[in-house]
Structures are given as C-alpha cells and as structure tokens.
Scaffold this active site. Structure first.
Site, PDB file in Angstrom:
ATOM      1  N   ALA A   6      80.723  10.042  -6.491  1.00 45.47           N
ATOM      2  CA  ALA A   6      81.319  11.057  -6.933  1.00 45.47           C
ATOM      3  C   ALA A   6      81.947  12.003  -6.106  1.00 45.47           C
ATOM      4  CB  ALA A   6      80.393  11.648  -8.046  1.00 45.47           C
ATOM      5  N   SER A  35      74.513   6.972  -5.781  1.00 48.81           N
ATOM      6  CA  SER A  35      74.094   7.412  -4.463  1.00 48.81           C
ATOM      7  C   SER A  35      74.405   8.713  -3.829  1.00 48.81           C
ATOM      8  CB  SER A  35      74.441   6.119  -3.499  1.00 48.81           C
ATOM      9  OG  SER A  35      74.037   4.911  -4.052  1.00 48.81           O
ATOM     10  N   GLU A  36      75.689   9.089  -4.017  1.00 46.38           N
ATOM     11  CA  GLU A  36      76.231  10.458  -3.528  1.00 46.38           C
ATOM     12  C   GLU A  36      77.233  11.024  -4.483  1.00 46.38           C
ATOM     13  OE1 GLU A  36      75.083   7.968  -0.519  1.00 46.38           O
ATOM     14  OE2 GLU A  36      76.869   7.601  -1.345  1.00 46.38           O
ATOM     15  N   THR A  37      77.075  12.360  -4.508  1.00 42.77           N
ATOM     16  CA  THR A  37      77.874  13.037  -5.283  1.00 42.77           C
ATOM     17  C   THR A  37      78.239  14.004  -4.130  1.00 42.77           C
ATOM     18  OG1 THR A  37      77.075  12.703  -7.433  1.00 42.77           O
ATOM     19  CG2 THR A  37      78.620  14.750  -7.019  1.00 42.77           C
TER      20      THR A  37
END
Length: 65
Positions: free
Chosen positions: A20, A43-45
C-alpha cells in the site's frame, strides 16, 4: 489521503509483492499509520508526504515501522 495498492518488484500485474502507498498532505500521528498498516495487512504500507526538497517516506509492516 489517497491510498494505492501496487505490485512492487515486478513489471507484470498480479505478481511481485503487493504494497500500500498512502499519499498524505501532512504527517498523521504514528498510531494512525500503525493501525492502517495493520488494517491493510500487507508486507508494507508506505506513507509519503511532499516536502520542500522532494518526498519523505516512512513505511510500516503490520508489526512495526
């Protein structure tokens, strides 16, 4: 805020790592960023804010910055 889901590390749709990206006008509180990363459950924002010299980036996993 605008939020996009992107496929990172690939040039093909529906492959790579989904992440995101949140484009912000100003920095939200840290607990908001952490809660949104937990809600996204990716996994990542990444959070980006345009500043004088370019863009500043902070990124969170569902468990930490």
């Amino acid at each position: 805020m605008k939020q996009y889901i992107v496929d990172a590390f690939t040039d093909k749709p529906f492959s790579g790592n989904p992440a995101a990206v949140c484009v912000m006008d100003k920095w939200p509180k840290e607990d908001f960023m952490m809660k949104l990363a937990m809600e996204n459950n990716l996994s990542e924002t990444a959070f980006i804010v345009k500043e004088e010299q370019g863009y500043h980036l902070r990124w969170f996993t569902p468990g930490s910055e």
